[in-house]
Design a protein around this motif. Sequence first.
Motif, PDB file in Angstrom:
ATOM      1  N   ARG A 117       0.830  -1.205   0.000  1.00 13.06           N
ATOM      2  CA  ARG A 117       0.000   0.000   0.000  1.00 13.06           C
ATOM      3  C   ARG A 117       0.864   1.254   0.000  1.00 13.06           C
ATOM      4  NH1 ARG A 117      -2.213   0.736   5.669  1.00 13.06           N
ATOM      5  NH2 ARG A 117       0.024   1.200   5.892  1.00 13.06           N
ATOM      6  N   ASP A 118       1.859   1.300   0.871  1.00 18.21           N
ATOM      7  CA  ASP A 118       2.706   2.489   0.979  1.00 18.21           C
ATOM      8  C   ASP A 118       3.537   2.697  -0.285  1.00 18.21           C
ATOM      9  OD1 ASP A 118       1.665   2.809   3.496  1.00 18.21           O
ATOM     10  OD2 ASP A 118       3.403   1.958   4.544  1.00 18.21           O
ATOM     11  N   ARG A 119       3.976   1.594  -0.895  1.00 19.04           N
ATOM     12  CA  ARG A 119       4.754   1.708  -2.143  1.00 19.04           C
ATOM     13  C   ARG A 119       3.908   2.310  -3.255  1.00 19.04           C
ATOM     14  NH1 ARG A 119       5.740  -0.983  -6.965  1.00 19.04           N
ATOM     15  NH2 ARG A 119       3.984  -2.395  -6.584  1.00 19.04           N
ATOM     16  N   LEU A 120       2.688   1.847  -3.393  1.00 17.83           N
ATOM     17  CA  LEU A 120       1.815   2.347  -4.449  1.00 17.83           C
ATOM     18  C   LEU A 120       1.381   3.784  -4.185  1.00 17.83           C
ATOM     19  CD1 LEU A 120      -0.293  -0.897  -4.942  1.00 17.83           C
ATOM     20  CD2 LEU A 120       1.306   0.087  -6.599  1.00 17.83           C
ATOM     21  N   LEU A 121       1.138   4.131  -2.924  1.00 21.75           N
ATOM     22  CA  LEU A 121       0.818   5.523  -2.595  1.00 21.75           C
ATOM     23  C   LEU A 121       1.947   6.452  -3.024  1.00 21.75           C
ATOM     24  CD1 LEU A 121      -0.725   5.119   0.976  1.00 21.75           C
ATOM     25  CD2 LEU A 121      -1.947   5.809  -1.095  1.00 21.75           C
ATOM     26  N   GLU A 122       3.172   5.971  -2.873  1.00 23.00           N
ATOM     27  CA  GLU A 122       4.326   6.808  -3.216  1.00 23.00           C
ATOM     28  C   GLU A 122       4.498   6.944  -4.721  1.00 23.00           C
ATOM     29  OE1 GLU A 122       9.187   7.016  -2.514  1.00 23.00           O
ATOM     30  OE2 GLU A 122       8.005   5.429  -1.565  1.00 23.00           O
ATOM     31  N   ILE A 123       4.488   5.837  -5.458  1.00 27.04           N
ATOM     32  CA  ILE A 123       4.806   5.934  -6.880  1.00 27.04           C
ATOM     33  C   ILE A 123       3.698   6.620  -7.668  1.00 27.04           C
ATOM     34  CG2 ILE A 123       6.300   3.901  -6.791  1.00 27.04           C
ATOM     35  CD1 ILE A 123       4.141   2.336  -8.250  1.00 27.04           C
ATOM     36  N   PHE A 124       2.450   6.542  -7.162  1.00 26.86           N
ATOM     37  CA  PHE A 124       1.353   7.239  -7.829  1.00 26.86           C
ATOM     38  C   PHE A 124       1.083   8.619  -7.223  1.00 26.86           C
ATOM     39  CE2 PHE A 124       0.421   2.961  -9.361  1.00 26.86           C
ATOM     40  CZ  PHE A 124       0.005   3.210 -10.662  1.00 26.86           C
ATOM     41  N   GLU A 125       1.888   8.994  -6.228  1.00 30.36           N
ATOM     42  CA  GLU A 125       1.756  10.290  -5.558  1.00 30.36           C
ATOM     43  C   GLU A 125       0.339  10.482  -4.998  1.00 30.36           C
ATOM     44  OE1 GLU A 125       3.195  13.465  -8.008  1.00 30.36           O
ATOM     45  OE2 GLU A 125       5.110  12.487  -8.399  1.00 30.36           O
ATOM     46  N   LEU A 126      -0.149   9.431  -4.327  1.00 29.83           N
ATOM     47  CA  LEU A 126      -1.491   9.441  -3.753  1.00 29.83           C
ATOM     48  C   LEU A 126      -1.482   9.611  -2.241  1.00 29.83           C
ATOM     49  CD1 LEU A 126      -3.016   6.481  -5.825  1.00 29.83           C
ATOM     50  CD2 LEU A 126      -3.615   8.906  -6.044  1.00 29.83           C
ATOM     51  N   GLY A 127      -0.317   9.831  -1.667  1.00 34.18           N
ATOM     52  CA  GLY A 127      -0.201   9.946  -0.217  1.00 34.18           C
ATOM     53  C   GLY A 127      -1.159  10.932   0.416  1.00 34.18           C
ATOM     54  N   PRO A 128      -1.310  12.149  -0.123  1.00 37.92           N
ATOM     55  CA  PRO A 128      -2.230  13.113   0.495  1.00 37.92           C
ATOM     56  C   PRO A 128      -3.686  12.666   0.488  1.00 37.92           C
ATOM     57  CG  PRO A 128      -0.664  14.227  -0.964  1.00 37.92           C
ATOM     58  CD  PRO A 128      -0.513  12.758  -1.201  1.00 37.92           C
ATOM     59  N   MET A 129      -4.024  11.680  -0.340  1.00 33.58           N
ATOM     60  CA  MET A 129      -5.413  11.225  -0.443  1.00 33.58           C
ATOM     61  C   MET A 129      -5.651   9.916   0.302  1.00 33.58           C
ATOM     62  SD  MET A 129      -5.603  11.821  -4.521  1.00 33.58           S
ATOM     63  CE  MET A 129      -4.523  13.090  -5.176  1.00 33.58           C
ATOM     64  N   ARG A 130      -4.670   9.469   1.041  1.00 33.65           N
ATOM     65  CA  ARG A 130      -4.722   8.142   1.661  1.00 33.65           C
ATOM     66  C   ARG A 130      -5.994   7.897   2.470  1.00 33.65           C
ATOM     67  NH1 ARG A 130       0.061   5.529   5.408  1.00 33.65           N
ATOM     68  NH2 ARG A 130      -1.202   3.949   6.457  1.00 33.65           N
ATOM     69  N   GLN A 131      -6.451   8.880   3.233  1.00 33.00           N
ATOM     70  CA  GLN A 131      -7.609   8.701   4.105  1.00 33.00           C
ATOM     71  C   GLN A 131      -8.921   9.135   3.457  1.00 33.00           C
ATOM     72  OE1 GLN A 131      -7.295   7.087   6.862  1.00 33.00           O
ATOM     73  NE2 GLN A 131      -5.051   7.015   6.772  1.00 33.00           N
ATOM     74  N   ARG A 132      -8.872   9.534   2.191  1.00 33.31           N
ATOM     75  CA  ARG A 132     -10.095  10.019   1.538  1.00 33.31           C
ATOM     76  C   ARG A 132     -10.848   8.869   0.891  1.00 33.31           C
ATOM     77  NH1 ARG A 132      -8.708  15.003  -2.268  1.00 33.31           N
ATOM     78  NH2 ARG A 132     -10.965  14.805  -2.597  1.00 33.31           N
TER      79      ARG A 132
END
Length: 305
Positions: A117-132
């Motif tokens: 999960r954390d790897r994909l959040l990083e490579i797709f630059e989705l970190g700020p949306m993690r809890q949305r």
Amino acid sequence: MLAYEVRHLTKCYPRHKTPANDDLSLEIAKGEFFGLLGDNGAGKTTLVKQLANLLRPTHGDIRLFGQPLSTAPLVMTGKLGYMPQSGRALNNLTVGEALYFTAHLRGFSRRDARQERDRLLEIFELGPMRQRPTARLSGGQRRLVALATSMAAAPRILILDEPTNDLAPQNRIRVWDILREQHAQQGTTIILVTHNVLEAERVIERVGIMKNGRLIAIGRPGGLKAELNHQLRLEIIFIPDRPPVLPASTVPHLAAPGRWNLLIGREEAPAYLDLLSYDPAVEDFRLSTATLEDLYLAIMVEQQT
């Protein structure tokens, strides 16, 4: 080794006079980056849904890594990531939950699923949306989450139906880079449905062109384009309500308001360039070798005659 063997595949929908897929046969090699092109209604989505074992064929046979899908449906489990054109299955999950649970359900331990999960959040630059919740994302953001989810747990096969739809230019570039890296590093078999022929040409190794449920051309882009080697692509940008005057035999393709694409013979290029240079309505023009898009348009025109 073959990833897919498709033999005489036909799909008929109730109350439809013509089949959506009509006696299709093709092979897709393990680790191949394969593209499917065609107009709306050509049968591309029906085909990939059958490859993903989400739709039962009316006739024909599909084998995945040598095993028939019709008798061993669970062969797909953990091996395939599918990204549809649209889907609402993730709407009740947050972005982080969608990625975590998908990786876990595909066989990853809880610890590995969190790392994935954390790897994909990083490579797709989705970190700020993690809890949305995914339902509250924009169309382009949902497409990125859907693609990231399809890639969770590194499936051996990715089937992607219009993955760059609704994406801003910078995100389209990122997606192509991610897919190229996934293919190179993991040896993933990728089957891509797209209308963006120019972008897809940079990554696909082989392409099938569909029309009216049939495959009308299949092969490597370079080999298919060989028949256009004596022609050049001319792109003309002009004031929309003042189209340039071209020779009577010219058949331009309207790419957008105020933009034409056409194929011309190499020997015709000097005359066209001289004509366009003195037309005040012409804002710009570009000459290049023929592209896969030109081949696609040429085949479509040929099929209509």
